[in-house]
Write an enzyme that holds these catalytic residues in place. Structure first.
Site, short mmCIF file in Angstrom:
data_model
loop_
_atom_site.label_atom_id
_atom_site.label_comp_id
_atom_site.label_asym_id
_atom_site.label_seq_id
_atom_site.Cartn_x
_atom_site.Cartn_y
_atom_site.Cartn_z
N GLU A 1 -2.34 17.08 64.82
CA GLU A 1 -1.83 16.35 63.66
C GLU A 1 -2.07 14.86 63.84
O GLU A 1 -1.89 14.32 64.94
CB GLU A 1 -0.31 16.52 63.47
CG GLU A 1 0.12 17.87 62.98
CD GLU A 1 1.63 17.95 62.73
OE1 GLU A 1 2.27 16.90 62.47
OE2 GLU A 1 2.16 19.08 62.80
N GLU B 1 5.59 21.00 68.55
CA GLU B 1 6.51 19.92 68.88
C GLU B 1 7.89 20.39 69.32
O GLU B 1 8.92 20.01 68.72
CB GLU B 1 6.68 18.98 67.67
CG GLU B 1 5.42 18.27 67.29
CD GLU B 1 5.66 17.21 66.20
OE1 GLU B 1 6.76 17.17 65.63
OE2 GLU B 1 4.73 16.43 65.94
#
Ligand code: GBH
Length: 608
Positions: free
Chosen positions: A506, A290
């Protein structure tokens, strides 16, 4: 074969200072610390920057609580947290290991849409799990330093004076869930991962080598070697992220971290050590977790280290929210490219692994059917995710970014473009939790400020706009349940990037825990099961329609340190008691185990 997938963080531990200290000390253990030794309390004096240990008090005072979740009477307060280690966190994602072959075969006689070598697993990260933040010569990461700094969350100490912390519950990752010390009890099978932990690789700074770390920390290498071996012995495939938000503090102090192009060389040097030492056994590598979140929170809102922003975006002492995120991102994108090139030229042929990047992926739904809002949703995506994936996969930033940002968007040189073109990636990692509405702010009026700024492409994005909610709210203000978003984001990525292989790295639901919970409160996480099941359903639809998705990992194996939220939010399939660090399996862990069994076909296993 039953396998767990865990995403473990390993870390490159760079050392700032030699610490001669007991291996593991936590407040209120009494110890006297010489000047310069780390004392784990958040509200330390400012103005101590620039030295080798920028943030810590020189003398430990046993009478005051540190900024982690302890209160006066309990060593750990109710909601506490975990661990995590060092710099440049290497996160391992351990995936289910199905004697995997590299092609996707659809199951015969099976209604499951998941291909037979699909990897199911769970995720974790080093700072959030490992703890042992000073063990074995580990150096300080920017998150070690940040969580010990004074911040805007206020607590009263035993003398009724206030202390100010950067983390909501005053905690930090010094201990986290102590995975660093608990890997001996590693037992994934059947228990879905009771414990495991990441490695540490430590790099010692060698200032004579300009801009580079020097020697590697052998204790760190040994630790991660033991961990990888333990996982493989249990049939778990390691899926490793080299950097999950944290970087060595030294790089911040030396040249301002991602703001300097110098970081590209250091990152490459670090990755080379990982490939060299672990690449014989690790077949899935992620350069960054991320980066879109880390850069925005580090350089636009300033809520995370290095806490830089302009006045209208947050409360920072330095920074420029309109330009710095784009500079930092550009250095990060080029760092990714260098490391992919390194892997391709030096390791891939022999080691036969794959390398990619993980993005936080929000589905942006137009608030209305108007052309303006549809374009706004496109812009929101471009300024959030495509900002990174476009250059890496398509060779340049999205057109909307060029148009809106003009010269504030750093341009890639001819050389850079060449580098991007030849590197690319083998897969896209997708962290998906929630969807937001997007509303136009070019042709219609919006409140000025965050959420609609020029830096976000003049597209207001939020889970709730004008009283419309994108889905069911949860206990977390940023997370709304909108399962359709999974199919939509996966399909969007498939179409934009030519069906590049994807892993859902995720997905999960965070919950709060009431004080003094009963065993029922702890175990009975029906909401989490409903959430996971609906998102998996939606993912299945995308796969049926042709999306090339190869794995799915739940965040997270265990409750852990949730960054700004400290230990107050729980994402684990297993609950952690922060007073004892004991784990308790939740209903969701059992449910997930069964789900995996149902979607795994023995015939497929033996044929693959
Ligand atoms: C993931 O990011 C992270 O990769 C993982 O480390 C983390 O534990 C997991 O989420 C669960 O939180 O403070 O209200 O502004 C998901 C994206 C970005 C979601 C930061 C939460 C903060 C919301 N996250 N965001 S808020």
């Amino acid at each position: 074969m039953e396998v767990l997938d865990v995403r473990v963080a390993a870390v490159l531990r760079s050392r700032l200072t030699q610490y001669a200290r007991p291996p593991y000390v936590r407040w209120p253990v009494r110890m006297t610390a010489p000047v310069g030794r780390v004392s784990p309390r958040c509200p330390t004096a400012t103005g101590n920057r620039g030295g080798t240990v920028p943030v810590f008090a020189s003398k430990r005072e046993e009478t005051e609580p540190p900024c982690h979740t302890e209160n006066n009477n309990m060593e750990f307060p109710l909601l506490l947290l975990l661990l995590h280690h060092l710099h440049f966190a290497l996160c391992l994602f351990f995936s289910l290991f199905f004697n995997a072959t590299s092609h996707m075969l659809l199951l015969k006689n099976n209604t499951s849409p998941f291909p037979c070598n699909f990897l199911f697993g769970t995720s974790s990260s080093s700072y959030q799990f490992e703890g042992a933040f000073l063990s074995d010569g580990k150096g300080l990461s920017n998150w070690d330093v940040f969580t010990h700094k004074p911040g805007s969350y206020t607590f009263n100490n035993s003398h009724s004076s206030s202390i100010f912390c950067t983390i909501m519950d005053g905690s930090n990752g010094d201990i986290a869930v102590d995975h660093y010390h608990r890997y001996q009890s590693l037992n994934f099978r059947g228990e879905h991962g009771s414990v495991w932990f990441g490695f540490k690789v430590k790099l010692e700074p060698n200032r004579s080598k300009k801009g580079k770390f020097g020697k590697v920390n052998k204790a760190g290498i040994d630790y991660y070697n033991r961990l990888i071996d333990a996982l493989l012995q249990r049939g778990i495939e390691p899926f490793v992220t080299i950097t999950h938000y944290d970087i060595p503090q030294e790089l911040e102090d030396r040249y301002k971290g991602w703001l300097s192009p110098k970081i590209q060389e250091d990152f490459k040097y670090y990755a080379d050590i990982c490939f060299k030492n672990f690449g014989d056994r690790v077949k899935y590598w992620v350069t960054f977790n991320e980066p879109n979140v880390a850069i925005v929170r580090g350089y636009r809102s300033g809520l995370w280290p290095p806490a830089r922003c302009s006045a209208s975006f947050g409360n920072c002492s330095h920074g420029d929210s309109e330009t710095e995120p784009f500079i930092a991102a550009s250095n990060l994108i080029l760092s990714h490219a260098s490391v992919v090139t390194l892997y391709r030229t030096k390791y891939q042929k022999k080691q036969r692994g794959r390398i990619g990047i993980v993005m936080n992926a929000i589905w942006f739904e137009p608030l209305s059917n108007s052309r303006e809002d549809k374009l706004a949703a496109e812009r929101a995506q471009s300024f959030f995710m495509n900002w990174f994936l476009d250059p890496i996969i398509l060779g340049n930033y999205p057109e909307e970014m060029h148009e809106i940002l003009g010269p504030d968007l750093p341009s890639f040189s001819r050389n850079d473009k060449q580098k991007l073109k030849t590197s690319g990636l083998d897969f896209i990692g997708v962290n998906h939790y929630t969807s937001y509405y997007a509303k136009d702010c070019i042709f219609s009026a919006c409140e000025p400020g965050k959420g609609s700024s020029r830096t976000e492409g003049f597209a207001l994005n939020s889970p709730q706009i004008n009283g419309f909610s994108i889905g069911q709210p949860t206990e977390l203000d940023w997370l709304y349940v909108h399962p359709e978003g999974m199919e939509k984001i996966v399909t969007y990525i498939k179409n934009r990037y030519n069906n590049t292989p994807m892993f859902i790295t995720e997905n999960g639901l965070g919950t709060l825990e009431k004080p003094n919970p009963t065993i029922e409160d702890i175990i009975n996480d029906v909401k989490r099961v409903e959430y996971l099941s609906s998102y998996l359903d939606s993912l299945a639809t995308a796969i049926r329609k042709g999306a090339n998705v190869r794995g799915y990992f739940v965040w997270s194996l265990l409750d852990n340190f949730e960054w700004t939220y400290g230990y107050t939010i729980r994402f684990g399939l297993h609950r952690v008691d922060y007073a004892t660090l004991n784990r308790t399996r939740r209903f969701s862990a059992l449910w997930y185990k069964q789900f995996i069994a149902q979607h795994t076909n023995k015939a497929c296993l033996s044929s693959s």
